[in-house]
Design an enzyme around this catalytic site. Structure first.
Site, PDB file in Angstrom:
ATOM      1  N   ASP A  36      28.711 -13.895 -52.976  1.00 49.42           N
ATOM      2  CA  ASP A  36      29.089 -15.014 -53.844  1.00 49.42           C
ATOM      3  C   ASP A  36      30.613 -15.075 -53.902  1.00 49.42           C
ATOM      4  O   ASP A  36      31.272 -14.109 -54.295  1.00 49.42           O
ATOM      5  CB  ASP A  36      28.490 -14.779 -55.242  1.00 49.42           C
ATOM      6  CG  ASP A  36      28.734 -15.962 -56.173  1.00 49.42           C
ATOM      7  OD1 ASP A  36      29.750 -16.669 -55.997  1.00 49.42           O
ATOM      8  OD2 ASP A  36      27.903 -16.167 -57.067  1.00 49.42           O
ATOM      9  N   TYR A 125      37.936 -32.069 -57.424  1.00 49.33           N
ATOM     10  CA  TYR A 125      37.647 -31.444 -56.120  1.00 49.33           C
ATOM     11  C   TYR A 125      38.949 -31.248 -55.336  1.00 49.33           C
ATOM     12  O   TYR A 125      39.258 -30.147 -54.873  1.00 49.33           O
ATOM     13  CB  TYR A 125      36.657 -32.318 -55.331  1.00 49.33           C
ATOM     14  CG  TYR A 125      36.502 -31.941 -53.871  1.00 49.33           C
ATOM     15  CD1 TYR A 125      35.799 -30.788 -53.502  1.00 49.33           C
ATOM     16  CD2 TYR A 125      37.052 -32.725 -52.863  1.00 49.33           C
ATOM     17  CE1 TYR A 125      35.665 -30.433 -52.160  1.00 49.33           C
ATOM     18  CE2 TYR A 125      36.920 -32.382 -51.523  1.00 49.33           C
ATOM     19  CZ  TYR A 125      36.224 -31.236 -51.173  1.00 49.33           C
ATOM     20  OH  TYR A 125      36.094 -30.897 -49.847  1.00 49.33           O
ATOM     21  N   LYS A 129      40.750 -27.688 -54.430  1.00 46.93           N
ATOM     22  CA  LYS A 129      40.930 -27.290 -53.019  1.00 46.93           C
ATOM     23  C   LYS A 129      42.414 -27.027 -52.739  1.00 46.93           C
ATOM     24  O   LYS A 129      42.759 -26.110 -51.997  1.00 46.93           O
ATOM     25  CB  LYS A 129      40.405 -28.385 -52.078  1.00 46.93           C
ATOM     26  CG  LYS A 129      38.895 -28.566 -52.059  1.00 46.93           C
ATOM     27  CD  LYS A 129      38.126 -27.416 -51.441  1.00 46.93           C
ATOM     28  CE  LYS A 129      38.339 -27.272 -49.962  1.00 46.93           C
ATOM     29  NZ  LYS A 129      37.503 -26.183 -49.395  1.00 46.93           N
TER      30      LYS A 129
HETATM   31  N1  NAP Z   1      31.803 -32.526 -46.133  1.00 49.64           N
HETATM   32  C1  NAP Z   1      32.935 -33.171 -45.947  1.00 49.64           C
HETATM   33  O1  NAP Z   1      32.946 -34.395 -45.738  1.00 49.64           O
HETATM   34  C2  NAP Z   1      34.241 -32.424 -45.987  1.00 49.64           C
HETATM   35  C3  NAP Z   1      35.430 -33.162 -45.858  1.00 49.64           C
HETATM   36  C4  NAP Z   1      36.640 -32.460 -45.865  1.00 49.64           C
HETATM   37  C5  NAP Z   1      36.656 -31.091 -45.995  1.00 49.64           C
HETATM   38  N2  NAP Z   1      35.488 -30.421 -46.138  1.00 49.64           N
HETATM   39  C6  NAP Z   1      35.556 -28.971 -46.299  1.00 49.64           C
HETATM   40  O2  NAP Z   1      34.865 -28.375 -45.229  1.00 49.64           O
HETATM   41  C7  NAP Z   1      34.260 -27.150 -45.656  1.00 49.64           C
HETATM   42  C8  NAP Z   1      32.795 -27.144 -45.282  1.00 49.64           C
HETATM   43  O3  NAP Z   1      32.170 -28.245 -45.949  1.00 49.64           O
HETATM   44  P1  NAP Z   1      30.609 -28.561 -45.774  1.00 49.64           P
HETATM   45  O4  NAP Z   1      30.470 -30.036 -45.759  1.00 49.64           O
HETATM   46  O5  NAP Z   1      30.039 -27.735 -44.688  1.00 49.64           O
HETATM   47  O6  NAP Z   1      30.085 -28.070 -47.188  1.00 49.64           O
HETATM   48  P2  NAP Z   1      28.582 -27.879 -47.672  1.00 49.64           P
HETATM   49  O7  NAP Z   1      27.613 -28.377 -46.680  1.00 49.64           O
HETATM   50  O8  NAP Z   1      28.529 -28.421 -49.069  1.00 49.64           O
HETATM   51  O9  NAP Z   1      28.464 -26.302 -47.719  1.00 49.64           O
HETATM   52  C9  NAP Z   1      29.186 -25.542 -48.626  1.00 49.64           C
HETATM   53  C10 NAP Z   1      28.541 -24.182 -48.688  1.00 49.64           C
HETATM   54  O10 NAP Z   1      29.258 -23.422 -49.665  1.00 49.64           O
HETATM   55  C11 NAP Z   1      28.309 -22.608 -50.300  1.00 49.64           C
HETATM   56  N3  NAP Z   1      28.726 -22.167 -51.613  1.00 49.64           N
HETATM   57  C12 NAP Z   1      28.913 -22.902 -52.737  1.00 49.64           C
HETATM   58  N4  NAP Z   1      29.207 -22.097 -53.763  1.00 49.64           N
HETATM   59  C13 NAP Z   1      29.213 -20.825 -53.280  1.00 49.64           C
HETATM   60  C14 NAP Z   1      29.455 -19.557 -53.838  1.00 49.64           C
HETATM   61  N5  NAP Z   1      29.721 -19.412 -55.138  1.00 49.64           N
HETATM   62  N6  NAP Z   1      29.403 -18.481 -53.030  1.00 49.64           N
HETATM   63  C15 NAP Z   1      29.113 -18.583 -51.710  1.00 49.64           C
HETATM   64  N7  NAP Z   1      28.850 -19.769 -51.127  1.00 49.64           N
HETATM   65  C16 NAP Z   1      28.924 -20.865 -51.904  1.00 49.64           C
HETATM   66  C17 NAP Z   1      27.069 -23.485 -50.441  1.00 49.64           C
HETATM   67  O11 NAP Z   1      25.975 -22.643 -50.648  1.00 49.64           O
HETATM   68  P3  NAP Z   1      24.564 -23.206 -51.185  1.00 49.64           P
HETATM   69  O12 NAP Z   1      23.950 -23.804 -49.956  1.00 49.64           O
HETATM   70  O13 NAP Z   1      23.878 -22.002 -51.657  1.00 49.64           O
HETATM   71  O14 NAP Z   1      24.894 -24.203 -52.253  1.00 49.64           O
HETATM   72  C18 NAP Z   1      27.073 -24.215 -49.110  1.00 49.64           C
HETATM   73  O15 NAP Z   1      26.282 -23.536 -48.172  1.00 49.64           O
HETATM   74  C19 NAP Z   1      34.561 -27.037 -47.147  1.00 49.64           C
HETATM   75  O16 NAP Z   1      35.688 -26.249 -47.335  1.00 49.64           O
HETATM   76  C20 NAP Z   1      34.884 -28.466 -47.554  1.00 49.64           C
HETATM   77  O17 NAP Z   1      35.739 -28.504 -48.682  1.00 49.64           O
HETATM   78  C21 NAP Z   1      34.287 -31.051 -46.131  1.00 49.64           C
END
Ligand code: NAP
Length: 284
Positions: A36, A125, A129
């Site tokens: 976590d 958010y 970040k």
């Molecule tokens: N999605 C976008 O459009 C976007 C755009 C720009 C930047 N980003 C960045 O890219 C990165 C990856 O994004 P993504 O879209 O792959 O995100 P995502 O699909 O929402 O996945 C985030 C992961 O973080 C895990 N998480 C949340 N809280 C946690 C905790 N306390 N301990 C351990 N794990 C935890 C979640 O676990 P659970 O599955 O258990 O909830 C989930 O598996 C992030 O840094 C995000 O800010 C994303």
């Protein structure tokens, strides 16, 4: 080399895990239950057990509107977690690659954001970040921050998968035309991450181009994959984001300048249209 993927169940985490597997790399991957990010002890225990040489932090609190309602948790995950990882990475002499976002910008520019441009996040958010970035670079300056934007890919909630799902249900769809950004195919980002593992400082990575959400929807409708996707939609209507009020403020323009990434990678990053076509044809 051994890569620890933190947040292995997320969209990017899953894609990166699949790529490490495909490339027969030595890696370990943790979910929230195994490590976590808000719990320093669980992170430290995992690091001690697996002894990675590289840590890629894909974990984040990514629900932009929900972050307005749960700021404490958003900050714990997006700022406190990366801070813990930075200290641990430094202690075990591992490289830290932390993933961040275009939402650290306010969207007031009219040309793609460069790495050194001023961050003025509009939402909880974005602010959390940005604080995470500052902790990482402050505590462990040789870390690498990869800012990305508008992620899409297989096996997770994202704007393009949602678009396709709405298009399968509705004949007419209204899509906002006043938000412009850089769509990023998770697969392209995962490939880049593996090549940027030993870099330092901030790097912007996205697919080439900066369409509006409306233009992305139009491209989906023109895709060769339309018959396979069984889309019902015939018409897309451009609307203003004022017509779709959301809890969190989003930048109207958050395209990323990718020149630095292209130089470091040594190849041109492909256009978002080509990446989108591949994604739609591969199946969601
Ligand atoms: N999605 C976008 O459009 C976007 C755009 C720009 C930047 N980003 C960045 O890219 C990165 C990856 O994004 P993504 O879209 O792959 O995100 P995502 O699909 O929402 O996945 C985030 C992961 O973080 C895990 N998480 C949340 N809280 C946690 C905790 N306390 N301990 C351990 N794990 C935890 C979640 O676990 P659970 O599955 O258990 O909830 C989930 O598996 C992030 O840094 C995000 O800010 C994303």
């Amino acid at each position: 080399m051994k890569i620890w993927i933190v947040g292995g169940k997320g969209l990017l985490g899953k894609t990166l895990t699949a790529l490490c597997e495909e490339k027969c790399l030595d890696y370990c991957v943790s979910t929230r239950h195994e490590a976590d990010i808000t719990d320093n002890d669980s992170l430290f225990a995992y690091a001690e057990k697996h002894r990675p040489t590289h840590i890629v932090n894909c974990a984040a609190f990514t629900d932009v509107d929900d972050a307005e309602k749960n700021p404490a948790l958003a900050y714990a995950v997006n700022a406190g977690g990366p801070a813990y990882l930075a200290v641990i990475a430094k202690m075990i002499k591992a490289k830290l690659i932390h993933i961040s976002t275009d939402y650290v910008f306010d969207g007031a520019l009219n040309h793609p954001y460069e790495e050194a441009d001023t961050c003025l996040p509009l939402s909880t958010y974005g602010k959390s970040k940005w604080e995470g970035e500052n902790f990482v670079l402050g505590l462990y300056p040789s870390s690498c921050i990869i800012r990305t934007s508008w992620l899409f890919g297989k096996g997770g909630k994202n704007f393009i998968s949602s678009l396709v799902s709405w298009m399968q249900q509705k004949e007419t769809l209204s899509v906002v035309s006043d938000q412009r950004g850089s769509p990023t195919f998770c697969k392209d980002l995962a490939q880049a991450i593996l090549r940027l593992l030993n870099e330092e400082g901030i790097i912007h990575f996205a697919n080439n181009g900066n369409p509006s959400r409306f233009e992305i929807a139009q491209k989906v409708l023109q895709s060769k994959a339309v018959p396979k996707l069984a889309l019902k939609c015939k018409e897309i209507i451009p609307v203003s984001s004022k017509q779709y009020p959301q809890l969190a403020k989003r930048p109207a323009y958050s395209a990323l300048n990718i020149n630095k990434a292209e130089k470091l990678l040594g190849y041109p990053i492909r256009k978002w249209e080509d990446a989108l076509e591949d994604f739609l044809n591969e199946g969601l």
